[in-house]
Design a protein around this motif. Structure first.
Motif, PDB file in Angstrom:
ATOM      1  N   LEU A   1       0.895  -1.294   0.093  1.00 35.28           N
ATOM      2  CA  LEU A   1      -0.023  -0.024   0.087  1.00 35.28           C
ATOM      3  C   LEU A   1       0.927   1.116   0.021  1.00 35.28           C
ATOM      4  CD1 LEU A   1      -2.978   0.695  -0.042  1.00 35.28           C
ATOM      5  CD2 LEU A   1      -3.067   0.871   2.402  1.00 35.28           C
TER       6      LEU A   1
ATOM      7  N   LYS B   1      -0.687  -0.267 -11.297  1.00 35.06           N
ATOM      8  CA  LYS B   1      -1.860   0.393 -10.677  1.00 35.06           C
ATOM      9  C   LYS B   1      -3.126  -0.446 -11.190  1.00 35.06           C
ATOM     10  CE  LYS B   1      -4.294   4.423  -9.626  1.00 35.06           C
ATOM     11  NZ  LYS B   1      -4.602   6.101  -9.877  1.00 35.06           N
TER      12      LYS B   1
ATOM     13  N   TRP C   1      -1.762  -6.214   8.245  1.00 32.61           N
ATOM     14  CA  TRP C   1      -3.175  -6.268   8.048  1.00 32.61           C
ATOM     15  C   TRP C   1      -3.855  -5.257   8.672  1.00 32.61           C
ATOM     16  CZ3 TRP C   1       0.332 -10.423   9.399  1.00 32.61           C
ATOM     17  CH2 TRP C   1       0.175 -10.572  10.926  1.00 32.61           C
TER      18      TRP C   1
ATOM     19  N   TYR D   1      -3.142  -2.021   8.836  1.00 26.05           N
ATOM     20  CA  TYR D   1      -3.186  -0.859   8.084  1.00 26.05           C
ATOM     21  C   TYR D   1      -3.561  -1.278   6.613  1.00 26.05           C
ATOM     22  CZ  TYR D   1       0.005  -0.585  12.096  1.00 26.05           C
ATOM     23  OH  TYR D   1       0.277  -0.637  13.558  1.00 26.05           O
ATOM     24  N   ASP D   2      -3.288  -2.325   6.140  1.00 33.01           N
ATOM     25  CA  ASP D   2      -3.698  -2.656   4.533  1.00 33.01           C
ATOM     26  C   ASP D   2      -4.714  -3.564   4.783  1.00 33.01           C
ATOM     27  OD1 ASP D   2      -3.806  -3.372   2.103  1.00 33.01           O
ATOM     28  OD2 ASP D   2      -1.486  -3.600   2.012  1.00 33.01           O
ATOM     29  N   PRO D   3      -5.866  -3.467   4.160  1.00 31.91           N
ATOM     30  CA  PRO D   3      -6.972  -4.555   4.399  1.00 31.91           C
ATOM     31  C   PRO D   3      -6.615  -5.663   3.356  1.00 31.91           C
ATOM     32  CG  PRO D   3      -7.810  -2.662   3.499  1.00 31.91           C
ATOM     33  CD  PRO D   3      -6.585  -2.090   3.580  1.00 31.91           C
ATOM     34  N   SER D   4      -5.785  -5.305   2.391  1.00 29.35           N
ATOM     35  CA  SER D   4      -5.397  -6.378   1.255  1.00 29.35           C
ATOM     36  C   SER D   4      -4.119  -7.285   1.979  1.00 29.35           C
ATOM     37  CB  SER D   4      -4.931  -5.827   0.112  1.00 29.35           C
ATOM     38  OG  SER D   4      -6.172  -5.277  -0.464  1.00 29.35           O
TER      39      SER D   4
ATOM     40  N   ARG E   1      -8.624  -1.761 -14.771  1.00 30.61           N
ATOM     41  CA  ARG E   1      -7.655  -1.152 -13.707  1.00 30.61           C
ATOM     42  C   ARG E   1      -7.779  -0.061 -12.870  1.00 30.61           C
ATOM     43  NH1 ARG E   1      -1.866  -2.797 -16.801  1.00 30.61           N
ATOM     44  NH2 ARG E   1      -2.581  -4.990 -17.383  1.00 30.61           N
ATOM     45  N   MET E   2      -8.413   1.058 -13.489  1.00 26.22           N
ATOM     46  CA  MET E   2      -8.418   2.417 -12.799  1.00 26.22           C
ATOM     47  C   MET E   2      -9.971   1.862 -11.799  1.00 26.22           C
ATOM     48  SD  MET E   2      -6.279   4.142 -13.631  1.00 26.22           S
ATOM     49  CE  MET E   2      -5.118   2.862 -14.313  1.00 26.22           C
TER      50      MET E   2
ATOM     51  N   ALA F   1      -8.501   0.024  -9.055  1.00 26.66           N
ATOM     52  CA  ALA F   1      -7.833   1.284  -8.050  1.00 26.66           C
ATOM     53  C   ALA F   1      -8.987   1.869  -7.109  1.00 26.66           C
ATOM     54  CB  ALA F   1      -7.059   1.936  -8.915  1.00 26.66           C
TER      55      ALA F   1
ATOM     56  N   LYS G   1     -11.835  -0.052  -0.299  1.00 21.63           N
ATOM     57  CA  LYS G   1     -11.456  -0.952   0.913  1.00 21.63           C
ATOM     58  C   LYS G   1     -10.694  -0.366   1.943  1.00 21.63           C
ATOM     59  CE  LYS G   1     -10.120  -5.182  -0.656  1.00 21.63           C
ATOM     60  NZ  LYS G   1      -9.505  -6.194  -1.345  1.00 21.63           N
ATOM     61  N   VAL G   2      -9.715   0.528   1.401  1.00 22.97           N
ATOM     62  CA  VAL G   2      -9.118   1.098   2.440  1.00 22.97           C
ATOM     63  C   VAL G   2      -9.528   2.276   3.500  1.00 22.97           C
ATOM     64  CG1 VAL G   2      -6.795   2.696   2.918  1.00 22.97           C
ATOM     65  CG2 VAL G   2      -6.546   0.654   1.246  1.00 22.97           C
TER      66      VAL G   2
ATOM     67  N   MET H   1     -11.722   0.434   5.930  1.00 21.28           N
ATOM     68  CA  MET H   1     -10.817   0.089   7.039  1.00 21.28           C
ATOM     69  C   MET H   1     -10.441   1.438   7.926  1.00 21.28           C
ATOM     70  SD  MET H   1      -6.839  -1.547   7.033  1.00 21.28           S
ATOM     71  CE  MET H   1      -7.019  -3.327   7.757  1.00 21.28           C
ATOM     72  N   ASN H   2     -10.120   2.256   7.447  1.00 24.44           N
ATOM     73  CA  ASN H   2      -9.473   3.402   7.928  1.00 24.44           C
ATOM     74  C   ASN H   2     -10.592   4.027   8.975  1.00 24.44           C
ATOM     75  OD1 ASN H   2      -6.806   2.863   7.387  1.00 24.44           O
ATOM     76  ND2 ASN H   2      -6.910   4.530   5.433  1.00 24.44           N
TER      77      ASN H   2
ATOM     78  N   ASN I   1     -10.701   1.373  11.846  1.00 23.62           N
ATOM     79  CA  ASN I   1      -9.607   1.810  12.904  1.00 23.62           C
ATOM     80  C   ASN I   1      -9.888   3.305  13.537  1.00 23.62           C
ATOM     81  OD1 ASN I   1      -8.045  -0.187  11.977  1.00 23.62           O
ATOM     82  ND2 ASN I   1      -6.705   0.877  10.372  1.00 23.62           N
TER      83      ASN I   1
ATOM     84  N   TYR J   1     -15.201  -7.517   2.670  1.00 23.81           N
ATOM     85  CA  TYR J   1     -15.340  -7.741   4.002  1.00 23.81           C
ATOM     86  C   TYR J   1     -16.187  -8.359   4.414  1.00 23.81           C
ATOM     87  CZ  TYR J   1     -12.713  -3.398   4.813  1.00 23.81           C
ATOM     88  OH  TYR J   1     -11.368  -2.606   4.867  1.00 23.81           O
TER      89      TYR J   1
ATOM     90  N   ARG K   1     -11.976  -7.612   7.819  1.00 19.07           N
ATOM     91  CA  ARG K   1     -11.558  -8.562   6.788  1.00 19.07           C
ATOM     92  C   ARG K   1     -10.599  -9.738   7.688  1.00 19.07           C
ATOM     93  NH1 ARG K   1     -10.568  -8.781   1.521  1.00 19.07           N
ATOM     94  NH2 ARG K   1      -8.338  -9.304   1.745  1.00 19.07           N
TER      95      ARG K   1
END
Lengths: 570, 570
Positions: A272, A279, A312, A314-317, B433-434, B437, B443-444, B447-448, B452, B488, B548
């Motif tokens: 990440l 990308k 994990w 900090y990075d859900p992947s 791909r975009m 991304a 996803k991040v 989580m954050n 978090n 998730y 996750r």
């Protein structure tokens, strides 16, 4: 002749920015130790000499560093560095200073650094010393350990350009998760290392600083794309390096510079917050991983990073599998594959793998199985390799070109080589999916055929056709990229042997006629390209592959093998 | 009017094959229990009646099965079924026979079966009885437990068509890894259940057997795409069912039939050897998972499947994380999201989530946090949902169309709805791909932001806008598909409440004006589409989402919640 996105007039406008970026390095090293800089400039030969001769870089370190600094950078493992801070024998600042000096010398020799972080590293080291003094406790398992980082990984408030000139003004808002983790665990990051244009050469050459040299023979390539790391760690300019790999980019550099390197199973180490042309691409998934001078230090890194760093969170992947105890059987079934049947390795590599097979076959802990008659055919391997190459470029290189175009920067020869993988053809999503399905079938087939039916624990293969490549001429990725395609973990380790100009001079009598073999062994005019003399001083390293997610077993087996080969620390 | 790949003349040629395929079911049930078949035909109303009335299916089971059979299929959990074989109280054959009889009755009511495996199941049960008698040991944790399997999962030597008429002759060479694992652990597979055309409806309707009915109200949809499983398990026709989910396909069926269902984190359960239109597609990754009558049985399944089945030994894409002990804190932070801000749920769902929030807020083990003001905006959710829909179809449906075309089969309304997701537009790989991304960023961000920063352990949301949908009218996937996009894990659980025709009749005063809201709440002429009367008897179920890979925690929390709601076993 311009190519694709090249625009010399546009690129010229970026040159002052590149110059300013590079001058910052000069300024930092002069501010840190002008005397050392002067000595380096006096003692270390010109780029021209280094680029044309097989110079061993560590010799200069020996001449330019104090005895104490040499002891720090040459003799102490990561664990010893940490222990000596606890005992009060060394401070983090002393360690940082020694490594910064080594990093300066190393850069004169190998040209591996994109960005120094000298003030930041010293500040950090100072605060680590204070923390230890005030609390009596270490910040973490990397307390005061100088670690080099491949530049593509973001570093907060610093430019991250990933060797794309168009990114020269790109200041990262946050650090990459892995950099954050290493620093939380106490690591001191003093240098960000070079990677090739597009990060897709098995070499290290870009339009910021030109080419990076191999520390074992400066005229050779340090490998790539993490060649800045292999040059740095190979010069003892960092205690351990952190690179990335999507086709061999940790493993080729490790092999070329006589180091250990791991390409872990994907998604164990966080990717990440990094910059690359990959990308959103998930057909061949990149990984990050360390390059080290000993297998014990590589093990130490993985255990500390995973078990205390917990990416994990900090990075859900990232997959929440800690670094576990290895679970190798009492007798390890190891398959030996001297050639992949597509491209014949150079003689020193063949000699190296035979030597190791011989050593292992004499040890009761190993059951050595020759896979020569049991591997995929030339045709099958060509199909898999073609698929891999097409997957790299199946968007018609649209992402890459969109990152190259805004600067009009010159396209380097190995960039062109990469952009033409699979003809550089733009595939449909349908075609991409069918290639994914082929990849998945290969992944299953390898599990069934080798790990389940033949009950192999490990597979030993070359890392690359050459022990180290001539700059700009790393053409064939197949020995490493196969494992990116199917995602089985590998460790590269030095065998303790070196290329021998005389012994390894003979061209095999029968070679394949496929295009990849030809490119490696022949010149365009049909004459033999291989010239043993070019590889003087190049180390012979091999690649060990294990079951998916059994990275710990591959590392544990490498420990045993390294002991048998008497390769403790390079 | 023909659509896309439709070709009535071509399809006509396949009709005899479909008839023969379906006749096999008739033959099997008559051979097994002609008397029961006759009684079913006498007692159970015609399809016309079942399709137009809110009939509760279990009533017929009560009337048609013996007391002993009823006890087996109604009263005993998986664990009790296994224990009673150990104690000698029941044999695997008795259990299989009871469940086969329930499966026959259930099929008359809900039309959920694609293929019966009656002779195989009885044979298998016999051999399990022999094994237990001979060795005194169970084969595994599913010894003699009848499990239904979604038909798309291959079954060795049987036709697997995944509801594609063109696959009517496709005999599987091997079973899917998950079917193999379940059977190795002792499961008896007696029936393969229906899924919709393309496996991409939140409903279950195909050209083999038509529509499957909801066991709680036969005029309603059982959900989909694992609606064959929800009808089967909801009719007590199998002890537990195994489905799959790429947009809600386990969760909608579980919710609609008053069952528990889990969409585990991807790659914990093997997908290997199944047929779908998702071949090689990895932007939104499918999962498999069980549907059960109690959370304890769902937990039992996951633990046994993972810890004794070890799918990673057979499928290199399966992640080797066993089913661990849960690690919930003493006080669970649970976020409550009554609406996703894009499509307002129907009144009974809103009532259900308020009720559960109310119950939880009175229990000291929960800290209830209302997310209403803290969720993504309508615009942000629309962007994520648009992205999800485009990712499903971004190959221009080329894979799907290539599977539909060879039979020329009629395209059903919800297939058309699906094929037009994102306009059915063919994207470039670059565009794909975009979108990947964007998915990764979401996803991040989740989580954050939620796990978090807000320190949530769980998020409680609707499963679907309606408690169960009108057949052919499940339009909005957003409540479930969001979690496929960002991956998730979720558990769906019954609240113990039902839709109330009177109480839940009121249309909210303010509705959004986006296209998805309109499609759910309004007819094309702008009149209100929602009619409370349609949902008589529909259960109210909700969806619980966790971090996750923390599937175990989501299950453990569902146990506590189900106890508080007094929903032990449905």
């Amino acid at each position: 002749m311009t190519y694709l996105t090249e625009n010399p007039a546009l690129f010229e406008k970026f040159q002052p920015k590149i110059d300013a970026y590079n001058k910052d390095k000069e300024d930092q090293i002069k501010a840190f130790d002008a005397d050392l800089v002067a000595k380096c400039e006096q003692l270390i030969p010109s780029a021209k000499v280094l680029d044309s001769e097989a110079v061993e870089g560590l010799d200069f370190l020996q001449q330019l560093l104090s005895k104490k600094d040499l002891q720090i950078v040459n003799e102490y493992t990561i664990k010893e560095l940490v222990d000596k801070q606890v005992s009060g024998e060394l401070s983090a600042v002393e360690i940082a200073q020694a490594y910064i000096r080594a990093a300066i010398v190393a850069n004169y020799v190998t040209n591996y650094a994109l960005q120094f972080l000298i003030p930041e590293a010293l500040e950090q080291a100072k605060s680590l010393d204070k923390h230890l003094k005030d609390t009596g406790a270490l910040v973490g398992p990397f307390h005061g350990v100088p670690i080099s980082i491949k530049e593509q990984m973001c570093y907060k408030n610093k430019v991250t350009h990933a060797s794309y000139v168009s990114y020269i003004d790109n200041v990262s808002e946050e650090s990459s998760v892995s950099v954050d983790i290493l620093m939380k665990l106490g690591a001191v990051c003093h240098v960000r290392t070079s990677q090739p244009q597009t990060i897709m050469h098995l070499d290290t050459w870009n339009n910021f600083i030109g080419r990076t040299r191999n520390p074992r023979s400066t005229k050779l390539s340090p490998g790539g794309s993490s060649g800045g790391e292999s040059a740095c760690v190979g010069m003892h300019a960092s205690a351990i390096g952190h690179g990335s790999d999507i086709g061999g980019s940790i493993r080729a550099p490790a092999a070329f510079a006589n180091l250990f390197g791991i390409r872990p199973t994907t998604k164990r180490i966080s990717l990440l917050n990094g910059i690359s042309g990959g990308k959103g691409q998930e057909s061949v998934v990149a990984v990050q991983g360390p390059l080290a001078r000993s297998i014990d230090e590589l093990d130490y890194f993985m255990k500390a990073y995973l078990n205390e760093g917990k990416p994990w969170c900090y990075d859900p992947s990232a997959i929440p599998i800690p670094w576990r105890e290895p679970s190798l059987p009492d007798v390890i079934n190891i398959g030996i594959l001297p050639t992949d049947n597509l491209v014949t390795p150079y003689p020193s590599i063949t000699r190296g793998i035979r030597h190791v097979a011989d050593v292992l076959s004499k040890d009761p802990r190993f059951n050595v199985i020759d896979l020569s008659d049991n591997w995929y055919s030339e045709e099958e391997m060509k199909d898999l390799y073609d698929t891999t190459l097409s997957l790299y470029t199946c968007d018609g290189n649209q992402v890459q070109l969109s990152m190259l175009e805004p600067s009009g920067e010159p396209i380097l020869p190995l960039t062109k080589h990469f952009l033409e993988f699979g003809g550089g053809k733009t595939h449909s999503i349908y075609s991409n999916r069918m290639m994914n399905a082929k990849r998945d079938a290969a992944k299953v087939n390898i599990m069934n055929k080798y790990f389940n039916d033949l009950k192999l624990d490990l597979i030993l293969t070359p890392t690359n056709v050459a022990p180290a490549e001539i700059p700009g001429e790393s053409y064939y990725w197949g020995y490493t990229s196969l494992w990116n395609l199917v995602d089985y973990p590998n460790v590269v380790f030095p065998t303790g042997l070196k290329h021998d100009v005389e012994v390894d001079s003979k061209v095999p009598e029968s070679l394949n006629s496929n295009e990849y073999e030809k490119k490696v062994w022949y010149n365009d005019d049909g004459s033999i390209r291989y010239n043993s003399k070019e590889y003087e001083n190049a180390p012979i390293a091999l690649q060990l592959t294990g079951k998916r997610f059994c990275d710990e077993d591959v590392v544990a087996a490498t420990k045993i093998i390294s002991e048998l080969l008497n390769v403790r620390r390079t």
